[in-house]
Design a protein around this motif. Structure first.
Motif, short mmCIF file in Angstrom:
data_model
loop_
_atom_site.label_atom_id
_atom_site.label_comp_id
_atom_site.label_asym_id
_atom_site.label_seq_id
_atom_site.Cartn_x
_atom_site.Cartn_y
_atom_site.Cartn_z
N PRO A 115 64.55 46.71 25.67
CA PRO A 115 63.44 45.26 25.09
C PRO A 115 65.16 43.93 25.55
O PRO A 115 65.42 44.35 25.06
CB PRO A 115 63.07 45.94 24.10
N THR A 116 63.95 43.09 25.39
CA THR A 116 64.60 41.48 25.24
C THR A 116 64.43 40.63 24.71
O THR A 116 64.38 39.91 23.59
CB THR A 116 64.67 40.73 26.93
N ASN A 117 63.27 41.44 24.07
CA ASN A 117 61.82 40.29 23.29
C ASN A 117 61.49 40.95 21.38
O ASN A 117 60.40 40.68 21.55
CB ASN A 117 61.38 38.96 23.38
N ARG A 118 62.56 41.84 21.37
CA ARG A 118 61.38 43.19 20.50
C ARG A 118 61.98 42.26 18.53
O ARG A 118 63.48 42.20 18.81
CB ARG A 118 61.63 44.57 20.24
N VAL A 119 60.76 42.35 18.51
CA VAL A 119 61.51 41.58 16.63
C VAL A 119 61.08 42.77 15.82
O VAL A 119 59.72 43.74 15.68
CB VAL A 119 60.34 40.75 16.36
N PHE A 120 61.48 42.74 14.92
CA PHE A 120 61.56 44.65 13.78
C PHE A 120 61.92 43.53 12.49
O PHE A 120 62.60 43.02 12.45
CB PHE A 120 62.24 45.39 13.77
N SER A 121 61.17 43.45 11.62
CA SER A 121 61.09 43.45 9.74
C SER A 121 60.34 44.40 9.04
O SER A 121 59.79 44.88 9.12
CB SER A 121 60.23 41.31 9.87
N GLY A 122 60.92 44.29 7.77
CA GLY A 122 59.98 45.01 6.39
C GLY A 122 60.59 44.11 5.92
O GLY A 122 60.38 43.46 5.21
N VAL A 123 58.93 45.02 4.55
CA VAL A 123 59.29 44.45 3.94
C VAL A 123 58.68 46.08 2.59
O VAL A 123 57.99 47.03 3.44
CB VAL A 123 57.92 43.91 3.61
#
Ligand code: TRP
Length: 345
Positions: free
Chosen positions: A4-12
């Motif tokens: 992928p070229t524009n994949r965002v991951f974040s966690g809380v």
């Protein structure tokens, strides 16, 4: 699977109530990124047990974070919202990253030193290796971008170090299995964009925080309109009127904080906020801020309530998110096992 070229991951983490600082500092940015990126947002419950082993209400805290994501405008169908422990691959990759990361790298992590304090011998091993799990979260999905606050920048550097070492150490095998030059991306932080550092309403020099004893110091996403108005009315300020320009807010931490909150909620610059209120007393500014905060936060609050009233429906959304996350994660793990040289399934 292509890279992928524009994949965002974040966690809380599902520890304690979400407050205005989490909303303006992180969640609002997650919402914006949906237009330009493929986004994966995770409630990181495995991280929550690194500090306190026995967590109270982990299930309801987990649902609450997911509900806050969705109520704030994250679309769980176009993007992915899920709960970390339901995708076992996180734990598996974290173990392998325990073997990639070096002791020296982890010893440099300032957050561990802060969280463990003087008594680091009593801290869990999980708290020490926490950044490896975070790296696993990100790299399982080969995320290219991670929106992070200042406090997580060092952990993202470690993620990049792990990806680099893996890519180098396994260079030949990665090529042999046809994965090109680099298997894991060198993930970029996203630090710019709409993020605001929100300070305590009782002390403008401290960050708004769930661990501050006084509930009056923060606006929780679950607060009623009356609570929000009361907390803003009682917020600490000085006795000067609002100045003409933002430069004149320097040294007036509480005033600067309230102006910053107003600006973020109104989607304006702090400069334009002070121009509107120049010369006005806080007696006039605070009711305007309270009205704005209620206007922006009430819909989120109500939608969270509606979602949390039906835990079974919330769990279904999370199960669906986990299924879709697993589809990606299981491919990565199969390839990583192959690259390590394990026998495989
Ligand atoms: N460590 C992050 C925090 O405390 C939470 C987190 C876990 C995270 N895994 C992540 C953030 C992956 C971004 C990407 O805020």
């Amino acid at each position: 699977m292509g890279q992928p070229t524009n994949r965002v991951f974040s966690g809380v983490q599902p520890t304690g109530n979400l407050h205005l600082g989490n909303y303006l500092g992180a969640i609002r940015k997650f919402v914006t990124l949906q237009d330009s990126h493929e986004c994966i947002y995770c409630v990181v419950d495995l991280h929550a047990v690194t500090a306190d082993l026995v967590q109270k209400d982990l299930k309801s805290q987990t649902r609450e974070i997911a509900a806050a994501f969705i109520a704030s405008g994250i679309d769980p169908e176009k993007h992915i919202v899920f709960n970390q422990s339901q995708v076992r691959e996180h734990s598996e990759l974290a173990w392998l990253f325990n073997c990639v990361a070096r002791m020296g790298w982890l010893r440099r992590m300032t957050q561990f030193k802060e969280k463990a304090g003087k008594n680091s011998e009593e801290a869990s091993v999980g708290l020490f290796t926490y950044p490896n799990l975070m790296a696993a979260d990100i790299l399982l999905y080969r995320a290219t971008h991670v929106p992070v606050g200042d406090d997580q920048k060092q952990h993202l550097e470690l993620t990049r170090d792990i990806a680099t070492k893996f890519n180098n150490d396994f260079k030949e095998r990665i090529a042999e299995f046809g994965h090109g030059e680099e298997y894991f991306p060198i993930t970029e932080p996203i630090i710019d964009g709409p993020a605001t550092r929100v300070m305590s309403l009782r002390d403008g020099s401290r960050k708004m925080s769930k661990s501050e004893p006084s509930d009056m110091s923060r606006i929780n996403l679950t607060d009623s309109a009356d609570d929000i108005a009361k907390k803003i009315r009682k917020a600490r300020t000085d006795s000067e009127p609002l100045p003409e320009s933002v430069e004149d807010l320097k040294g007036r931490a509480e005033a600067e904080n309230l102006v910053g909150i107003y600006a973020a909620l109104a989607d304006e610059s702090p400069g334009s906020v002070v121009r509107q209120f120049a010369g006005k007393q806080f007696g006039e500014f605070k009711p305007a801020l309270a009205e704005l905060a209620v206007e922006k936060l009430s819909p989120i609050n109500q939608e969270m309530k509606r979602l949390l009233d039906d835990p079974a429906a919330m769990d279904k959304i999370l199960a669906n998110g986990a299924d879709r996350a697993r589809e990606i994660a299981s491919v990565t793990m199969r390839e990583v096992r192959e690259i390590f040289g394990f026998l495989g399934d």
